[in-house]
Design a protein around this motif. Structure first.
Motif, PDB file in Angstrom:
ATOM      1  N   ILE A 190       0.864  -1.186   0.000  1.00 18.90           N
ATOM      2  CA  ILE A 190       0.000   0.000   0.000  1.00 18.90           C
ATOM      3  C   ILE A 190       0.895   1.228   0.000  1.00 18.90           C
ATOM      4  O   ILE A 190       1.761   1.385   0.863  1.00 18.90           O
ATOM      5  N   GLY A 191       0.706   2.092  -0.978  1.00 18.40           N
ATOM      6  CA  GLY A 191       1.535   3.285  -1.099  1.00 18.40           C
ATOM      7  C   GLY A 191       1.305   3.971  -2.428  1.00 18.40           C
ATOM      8  O   GLY A 191       0.411   3.595  -3.192  1.00 18.40           O
ATOM      9  N   GLU A 192       2.123   4.955  -2.719  1.00 14.94           N
ATOM     10  CA  GLU A 192       1.998   5.677  -3.976  1.00 14.94           C
ATOM     11  C   GLU A 192       2.654   4.901  -5.114  1.00 14.94           C
ATOM     12  O   GLU A 192       3.536   4.059  -4.903  1.00 14.94           O
ATOM     13  N   VAL A 193       2.217   5.212  -6.333  1.00  9.54           N
ATOM     14  CA  VAL A 193       2.718   4.580  -7.550  1.00  9.54           C
ATOM     15  C   VAL A 193       3.172   5.681  -8.498  1.00  9.54           C
ATOM     16  O   VAL A 193       2.536   6.736  -8.603  1.00  9.54           O
TER      17      VAL A 193
ATOM     18  N   THR B 224       4.400   8.435   4.992  1.00  7.92           N
ATOM     19  CA  THR B 224       2.998   8.499   5.397  1.00  7.92           C
ATOM     20  C   THR B 224       2.698   9.836   6.038  1.00  7.92           C
ATOM     21  O   THR B 224       3.590  10.534   6.512  1.00  7.92           O
ATOM     22  N   GLY B 225       1.420  10.176   6.053  1.00  6.57           N
ATOM     23  CA  GLY B 225       0.974  11.408   6.681  1.00  6.57           C
ATOM     24  C   GLY B 225       0.477  11.129   8.089  1.00  6.57           C
ATOM     25  O   GLY B 225       1.235  10.728   8.967  1.00  6.57           O
ATOM     26  N   ALA B 226      -0.850  11.290   8.279  1.00  5.88           N
ATOM     27  CA  ALA B 226      -1.438  11.033   9.589  1.00  5.88           C
ATOM     28  C   ALA B 226      -1.293   9.554   9.941  1.00  5.88           C
ATOM     29  O   ALA B 226      -1.451   8.687   9.080  1.00  5.88           O
ATOM     30  N   PRO B 227      -0.970   9.243  11.192  1.00  5.07           N
ATOM     31  CA  PRO B 227      -0.835   7.835  11.578  1.00  5.07           C
ATOM     32  C   PRO B 227      -2.134   7.078  11.362  1.00  5.07           C
ATOM     33  O   PRO B 227      -3.220   7.578  11.686  1.00  5.07           O
ATOM     34  N   PRO B 228      -2.087   5.869  10.800  1.00  2.00           N
ATOM     35  CA  PRO B 228      -3.309   5.086  10.596  1.00  2.00           C
ATOM     36  C   PRO B 228      -3.868   4.598  11.918  1.00  2.00           C
ATOM     37  O   PRO B 228      -3.182   4.594  12.945  1.00  2.00           O
TER      38      PRO B 228
ATOM     39  N   ASN C 236      -7.987   3.021   5.464  1.00  2.37           N
ATOM     40  CA  ASN C 236      -7.273   3.924   6.355  1.00  2.37           C
ATOM     41  C   ASN C 236      -5.771   3.896   6.100  1.00  2.37           C
ATOM     42  O   ASN C 236      -5.101   4.940   6.111  1.00  2.37           O
ATOM     43  N   LEU C 237      -5.225   2.715   5.829  1.00  2.00           N
ATOM     44  CA  LEU C 237      -3.808   2.621   5.485  1.00  2.00           C
ATOM     45  C   LEU C 237      -3.525   3.339   4.169  1.00  2.00           C
ATOM     46  O   LEU C 237      -2.514   4.038   4.033  1.00  2.00           O
ATOM     47  N   GLN C 238      -4.425   3.181   3.211  1.00  2.00           N
ATOM     48  CA  GLN C 238      -4.246   3.863   1.933  1.00  2.00           C
ATOM     49  C   GLN C 238      -4.279   5.380   2.121  1.00  2.00           C
ATOM     50  O   GLN C 238      -3.475   6.111   1.537  1.00  2.00           O
ATOM     51  N   HIS C 239      -5.190   5.840   2.940  1.00  2.00           N
ATOM     52  CA  HIS C 239      -5.307   7.280   3.181  1.00  2.00           C
ATOM     53  C   HIS C 239      -4.038   7.842   3.811  1.00  2.00           C
ATOM     54  O   HIS C 239      -3.627   8.972   3.524  1.00  2.00           O
ATOM     55  N   ALA C 240      -3.392   7.053   4.645  1.00  2.00           N
ATOM     56  CA  ALA C 240      -2.161   7.513   5.305  1.00  2.00           C
ATOM     57  C   ALA C 240      -1.051   7.759   4.301  1.00  2.00           C
ATOM     58  O   ALA C 240      -0.136   8.556   4.562  1.00  2.00           O
TER      59      ALA C 240
END
Length: 211
Positions: free
Chosen positions: A74-77, A118-122, A199-203
């Motif tokens: 899970i992360g950016e591409v 990551t941004g906000a903690p999941p 939620n993990l994706q949003h982080a």
């Protein structure tokens, strides 16, 4: 984004199952994939998705077949996206590679990696979500052929009376099979797991595109 990398179990002593698995996934989940599932290194398949529900469904299908170790990154591409999954790159692909490597030695044959900044903690970390997904996979792995038959017919919208007629057993036997299959536990767990994957994706999406 979600990247799934699946490696065929014991491929040296089995036929190549990648092509038929890819065809089955495309048929079962039309429109779910951002890039078509692709066979990469020999007996390995890779796919890119943005929807957490579809991602969990694909993982469950792969696990049910009994032939795959499954890694979820899970992360950016990296953009722009290429024409095929095998040409794509980015944090999610790196994570999926690390996850499938761990999955080969894991009891549930599943691994999950949250890759890149990551941004906000999941709500829950990747390790905790991996443990919960693995619990569901192990639950389903214990389901008997008879249990799956009842669950599949229920999933098609049949009532328990109709399932009993189709399987030529009593309605009470259908109810017992569904209880033994822990069908209600399975169905109750899935929406929660989807929320945790979202939620993990949003982080990872709060930090900008992958380098």
């Amino acid at each position: 984004m979600f990247v799934i990398t699946a490696d065929q179990i014991d491929s040296r002593n089995d036929r190549d199952r990648a092509g038929e698995m890819i065809d089955a996934l495309i048929a079962r989940f039309p429109g779910a994939f951002i890039l078509p599932p692709d066979q990469t290194a020999g007996d390995e398949i890779q796919m890119l998705l943005t929807d957490a529900r579809s991602t969990l469904d694909v993982i469950l299908d792969l696990q049910r077949s009994g032939h795959w170790s499954i890694g979820l990154g899970i992360g950016e591409v990296r953009r722009p996206l290429p024409a095929s999954a095998r040409q794509a790159s980015g944090h999610a692909f790196v994570g999926a590679r690390a996850a499938v490597t761990r999955a080969k030695k894991a009891e549930g044959r599943f691994g999950l990696e949250l890759a890149g900044p990551t941004g906000a903690p999941p709500l829950l970390g990747a390790e905790e979500v991996e443990a919960l997904v693995t619990t569901l996979l192990l639950l389903r792995q214990r389901r008997t052929t008879e249990g799956w038959a009842a669950v599949d017919l229920l999933g098609r919208g049949l009532t328990q009376v109709e399932i009993a007629a189709a399987l030529e057993i009593s309605a009470a036997a259908v109810s017992q099979r569904l209880r033994s299959a822990l069908w209600r536990v399975d169905q109750s767990a899935q929406p929660a797991l989807v929320r945790l994957l979202e939620n993990l994706q949003h982080a990872t999406t709060e930090t900008g595109p992958a380098a």
